[in-house]
Motif scaffolding. Sequence first.
Motif, short mmCIF file in Angstrom:
data_model
loop_
_atom_site.label_atom_id
_atom_site.label_comp_id
_atom_site.label_asym_id
_atom_site.label_seq_id
_atom_site.Cartn_x
_atom_site.Cartn_y
_atom_site.Cartn_z
N GLU A 138 7.02 -3.20 14.48
CA GLU A 138 6.55 -4.25 13.57
C GLU A 138 7.66 -4.68 12.62
O GLU A 138 7.79 -5.87 12.29
CB GLU A 138 5.33 -3.77 12.79
CG GLU A 138 4.04 -3.81 13.57
CD GLU A 138 3.65 -5.23 13.95
OE1 GLU A 138 3.56 -6.09 13.05
OE2 GLU A 138 3.46 -5.48 15.15
N GLN A 139 8.45 -3.73 12.16
CA GLN A 139 9.56 -4.07 11.28
C GLN A 139 10.59 -4.94 12.00
O GLN A 139 11.15 -5.87 11.42
CB GLN A 139 10.22 -2.80 10.76
CG GLN A 139 9.33 -1.97 9.86
CD GLN A 139 10.03 -0.72 9.34
OE1 GLN A 139 11.18 -0.76 8.93
NE2 GLN A 139 9.33 0.40 9.37
N PHE A 144 12.81 -10.53 13.32
CA PHE A 144 12.89 -11.72 14.19
C PHE A 144 12.24 -12.92 13.52
O PHE A 144 12.73 -14.05 13.62
CB PHE A 144 12.20 -11.43 15.52
CG PHE A 144 12.98 -10.49 16.41
CD1 PHE A 144 14.33 -10.28 16.22
CD2 PHE A 144 12.35 -9.83 17.45
CE1 PHE A 144 15.05 -9.41 17.03
CE2 PHE A 144 13.05 -8.96 18.27
CZ PHE A 144 14.40 -8.75 18.05
N GLU A 145 11.13 -12.67 12.83
CA GLU A 145 10.46 -13.76 12.13
C GLU A 145 11.34 -14.29 11.00
O GLU A 145 11.38 -15.50 10.73
CB GLU A 145 9.12 -13.28 11.57
CG GLU A 145 8.30 -14.37 10.91
CD GLU A 145 6.94 -13.88 10.47
OE1 GLU A 145 6.06 -14.72 10.20
OE2 GLU A 145 6.76 -12.65 10.36
N MET A 146 12.07 -13.41 10.37
CA MET A 146 12.99 -13.81 9.30
C MET A 146 14.10 -14.69 9.86
O MET A 146 14.53 -15.66 9.23
CB MET A 146 13.58 -12.56 8.64
CG MET A 146 14.58 -12.84 7.54
SD MET A 146 15.28 -11.29 6.89
CE MET A 146 16.31 -11.92 5.58
N ILE A 147 14.54 -14.38 11.08
CA ILE A 147 15.64 -15.13 11.69
C ILE A 147 15.19 -16.52 12.13
O ILE A 147 15.88 -17.51 11.89
CB ILE A 147 16.21 -14.36 12.91
CG1 ILE A 147 16.88 -13.07 12.45
CG2 ILE A 147 17.19 -15.22 13.69
CD1 ILE A 147 17.33 -12.20 13.61
N TYR A 156 15.76 -18.16 19.63
CA TYR A 156 16.85 -18.29 18.65
C TYR A 156 18.18 -18.58 19.33
O TYR A 156 19.02 -19.28 18.77
CB TYR A 156 16.93 -16.99 17.84
CG TYR A 156 18.02 -16.94 16.82
CD1 TYR A 156 18.03 -17.83 15.74
CD2 TYR A 156 19.06 -16.01 16.90
CE1 TYR A 156 19.02 -17.79 14.78
CE2 TYR A 156 20.06 -15.96 15.95
CZ TYR A 156 20.05 -16.85 14.90
OH TYR A 156 21.04 -16.80 13.95
N LEU A 157 18.38 -18.05 20.52
CA LEU A 157 19.63 -18.29 21.24
C LEU A 157 19.62 -19.68 21.86
O LEU A 157 18.58 -20.18 22.29
CB LEU A 157 19.83 -17.24 22.33
CG LEU A 157 19.76 -15.78 21.88
CD1 LEU A 157 20.09 -14.85 23.05
CD2 LEU A 157 20.71 -15.51 20.73
N LEU A 174 18.22 -5.76 7.62
CA LEU A 174 18.50 -5.05 8.87
C LEU A 174 19.32 -3.78 8.65
O LEU A 174 19.08 -2.76 9.31
CB LEU A 174 19.22 -5.97 9.86
CG LEU A 174 19.50 -5.36 11.23
CD1 LEU A 174 18.21 -4.93 11.92
CD2 LEU A 174 20.27 -6.34 12.12
N GLY A 175 20.29 -3.82 7.73
CA GLY A 175 21.15 -2.66 7.50
C GLY A 175 20.38 -1.40 7.18
O GLY A 175 20.53 -0.37 7.86
#
Length: 394
Positions: A138-139, A144-147, A156-157, A174-175
């Motif tokens: 889920e995280q 992915f939703e943030m991107i 996205y690509l 992400l870090g």
Amino acid sequence: MATRTETMTVNMGPQHPSTHGVLRLVLELDGENIVSSDPTIGFLHTGIEKTAEQKKWQQIVPLVERMDYLGPQSNSLAFCLSVERLLGIEDEIPERVTNIRVLIAEVQRLSSHLVWLGTHAMEIGAVSVMMYAFREREQILNIFEMIAGFRMFPSYLRIGGLREDLPRGFHDVLGPFLDKMSEKIDLYEVMLTKNQVWTKRTVGVAKLSKEDTIAMGLVGPLARAVGVPYDVRKVFPYLNYSTYDFIVPTRTDGDVFARYQVKIEEMRQSVKIAQQALKRISPTGVYDCGDYRIVPPPKDRVYTEMEALIQHFLIYSQGFNVPKGECYVPVEGPRGEHGFFIVSDGTNRPVRIKSRAPSFYACQALPRMIQGGLIADVIAAIGSTDVVMGDVDR
């Protein structure tokens, strides 16, 4: 007086639980022992490959992501790389795009393996593992939703680059997630690797020989679990994978437990690669579309976000012509080598799109895996192959 015995034929599936999609197995049973089996596919056929022939090249990206719906961005990556080779621009892709693609591919692999681990463990009896695996998944979907604004199929690509640059604050999200992920994988192993219920249901179950694996063209974790160290990222390096530090995990037993061990180690390697890629990507500052696609804006101009999106929409809707020819570019997806064979007649639409789907090859291995075993072990065998029926019935 001789005792007369006869076998019984039963259907397992097609239903999603346990068969990982609409897979039907016609099983011939002698008591609880499997005499033979016949996998039946085609219930989910979507016609994506044929539909793609009616779309412009850029419009195909959302379609191919829906084939393997657990590794969508791995599909779109393979497609984009194939088209870029026909266009002759594969060596012109900006370094930032290449690094982001590596990052996305490895995080996508991690997400796919988490779904596999959670569902596979639940089907065998370790229900609680699914709660932990899906928590981390889920995280990733949130990332992915943030991107891109979408969780399952971000699209996205893009051919020639990315839809847009990474959002501000991406590194800060992400870090820390990657830093903690190794501890999470340790937890999965604590719950499973030495668990007696788990080992009794997996060790020595649904074994494949190295010879059969090679003969059936199996790839990915299935092949690496019998000692075949084939990985497209190593054998045919793309996206500068040759510059990344990682290993290809292998085992030799070829059973359900060996496939589990390979995938657990693959998750650790994906975290390692993603961390290296993240360090190579500078955090987003000013919104500048010049870094994330092959056609940069005028050097004296900085595009606003709205202007960049409008420009992208025009390219997406009008399409572009791809030189006449054909090619196939493979990538290492979550289930092994997959790629797209594409044929162009020089127009803005393909003549033919054909996907090499590792799940399709894995289905043919099921009869060999389960023959002579117990009916209770069929579920463990199917789960260990990690088949996605959208990848098969495409």
